[in-house]
Write an enzyme that holds these catalytic residues in place. Structure first.
Site, short mmCIF file in Angstrom:
data_model
loop_
_atom_site.label_atom_id
_atom_site.label_comp_id
_atom_site.label_asym_id
_atom_site.label_seq_id
_atom_site.Cartn_x
_atom_site.Cartn_y
_atom_site.Cartn_z
N ASP A 124 7.16 -48.16 44.59
CA ASP A 124 6.04 -47.58 45.33
C ASP A 124 4.78 -47.63 44.48
OD1 ASP A 124 7.63 -47.01 47.44
OD2 ASP A 124 7.98 -44.92 46.88
N LYS A 146 1.76 -48.23 49.30
CA LYS A 146 0.58 -48.26 50.17
C LYS A 146 -0.66 -48.41 49.29
CE LYS A 146 2.33 -45.24 53.72
NZ LYS A 146 2.73 -43.89 53.45
N MET A 187 0.97 -34.01 49.61
CA MET A 187 0.12 -34.79 50.53
C MET A 187 -0.77 -33.89 51.36
SD MET A 187 3.03 -37.50 51.73
CE MET A 187 4.39 -36.37 51.69
C1 SAM Z 1 5.00 -39.46 49.26
S1 SAM Z 1 5.04 -37.98 48.34
C2 SAM Z 1 6.29 -38.38 47.21
C3 SAM Z 1 6.84 -37.21 46.47
C4 SAM Z 1 7.86 -37.58 45.42
N1 SAM Z 1 9.04 -38.14 46.05
C5 SAM Z 1 8.24 -36.41 44.52
O1 SAM Z 1 9.39 -35.94 44.57
O2 SAM Z 1 7.38 -35.98 43.75
C6 SAM Z 1 3.56 -38.13 47.39
C7 SAM Z 1 2.95 -36.78 47.02
O3 SAM Z 1 3.61 -36.23 45.89
C8 SAM Z 1 2.70 -35.48 45.11
N2 SAM Z 1 2.63 -36.08 43.77
C9 SAM Z 1 3.31 -37.15 43.32
N3 SAM Z 1 3.06 -37.38 42.02
C10 SAM Z 1 2.21 -36.42 41.62
C11 SAM Z 1 1.57 -36.13 40.39
N4 SAM Z 1 1.76 -36.87 39.29
N5 SAM Z 1 0.73 -35.06 40.34
C12 SAM Z 1 0.53 -34.29 41.42
N6 SAM Z 1 1.10 -34.53 42.63
C13 SAM Z 1 1.93 -35.58 42.73
C14 SAM Z 1 1.35 -35.54 45.84
O4 SAM Z 1 1.27 -34.43 46.71
C15 SAM Z 1 1.50 -36.83 46.61
O5 SAM Z 1 0.62 -36.87 47.73
#
Ligand code: SAM
Length: 274
Positions: A61, A83, A192
């Site tokens: 991803d 994306k 998100m």
């Molecule tokens: C499609 S979701 C995937 C979540 C992922 N599977 C997880 O367990 O963290 C993507 C969202 O995860 C959060 N996210 C992912 N990485 C992050 C990071 N390093 N810092 C803050 N938020 C993060 C944000 O809210 C982002 O919009």
């Protein structure tokens, strides 16, 4: 060995199988869904790191950062299916087809996802496609941003007397609808949610949360760009607009956020918009 537990009809209802693999990497024809953690390669599990070194093909991803992708074997094929703004998105059906085709061709396949594959990662949609094609799959859990981002900001998601539960929610689902916030008691960790913060805040206040409820927006957690914005439910939309935060970001709502502010030692806490 533990005794099997049987239902009243005599059917065995215990199950000792695990989908967490015990080998170092996928075997030919297997697909491993691997959690990449929040960005810092130091937060990968040992098994995830080994799997990346051994894969023939890695479909990843947008979220797993360059530092994590450096662990891949130089001969591994790397396909970015994330994306990207302005680029035609790779559909879930295309990803599923690619995974199935690669496994049927005998490749050792890793499907690398940010955080944990089964937290807002569409991981099980891929599992269903693999099951339908009879392909063995395993999952290597990852450190979800839901855990890592609050930790990076020094925020405990639960605390005796303040929060006895945590709710992980998505700011929007596939149809664009907001979740039902009324059921979200205790700390709320919203994924998100940044682009719809106004609607989220209004909905939470309508569901009974006080406008003064502390909010932290932790952006790019565990990366060099990490920044935390501390605000309240009533002010968060305005403060976030002014701060111009990097993405991705996790929004944490609840009294526990105030604890980290009081300790003022949250690692990486840079911005505090009054
Ligand atoms: C499609 S979701 C995937 C979540 C992922 N599977 C997880 O367990 O963290 C993507 C969202 O995860 C959060 N996210 C992912 N990485 C992050 C990071 N390093 N810092 C803050 N938020 C993060 C944000 O809210 C982002 O919009």
């Amino acid at each position: 060995m533990a005794k099997a537990i049987r239902s009243n009809s005599g059917r065995e209802i215990t199950d000792r199988t695990t989908r967490i693999p015990t080998a170092d990497g996928p075997r030919p024809g297997e697909v491993w869904l691997v959690g990449a953690g929040p960005g810092d390669p130091g937060l990968l599990t040992l098994r995830a790191a080994e799997a990346l070194k051994r894969a023939d093909l890695v479909l990843h991803d947008a979220l797993p950062g360059r530092a994590v992708l450096r662990l891949l074997h130089p001969r591994a094929e790397r396909v970015d299916v994330g994306k990207r703004r302005g680029a035609a998105p790779v559909s879930q059906a295309q990803i599923n087809r690619r995974l199935v085709a690669a496994a049927l061709a005998g490749q050792r396949v890793v499907r690398l996802k940010g955080g944990d594959p089964f937290i807002f990662g569409r991981g099980f949609e891929e599992v269903e496609a693999l099951d339908a094609a009879g392909i063995p799959w395993f999952v290597v859990p990852g450190v979800s941003a839901g855990l890592a981002a609050p930790a990076a900001a020094g925020i405990p998601l639960t605390h005796r007397g303040l929060a006895r539960s945590v709710t992980f929610v998505t700011g929007h689902d596939a149809e664009g609808a907001l979740p039902d916030w009324a059921g979200a008691t205790g700390t709320v960790a919203a994924f998100m949610a940044l682009s719809r913060l106004d609607e989220v805040a209004v909905a939470l206040i309508a569901a009974g949360r006080a406008p003064g409820t502390p909010v932290a927006i932790i952006a790019a957690a565990s990366t060099p760009e990490q920044v935390t914005l501390r605000t309240t439910l009533g002010r968060c939309t305005l403060d976030a607009q002014r701060a111009g935060l990097p993405t991705p970001a996790l929004v944490v709502i609840g009294e526990v956020v105030g604890l980290a502010a009081a300790s003022a030692r949250g690692a990486g806490v840079k911005a505090a918009v009054a």
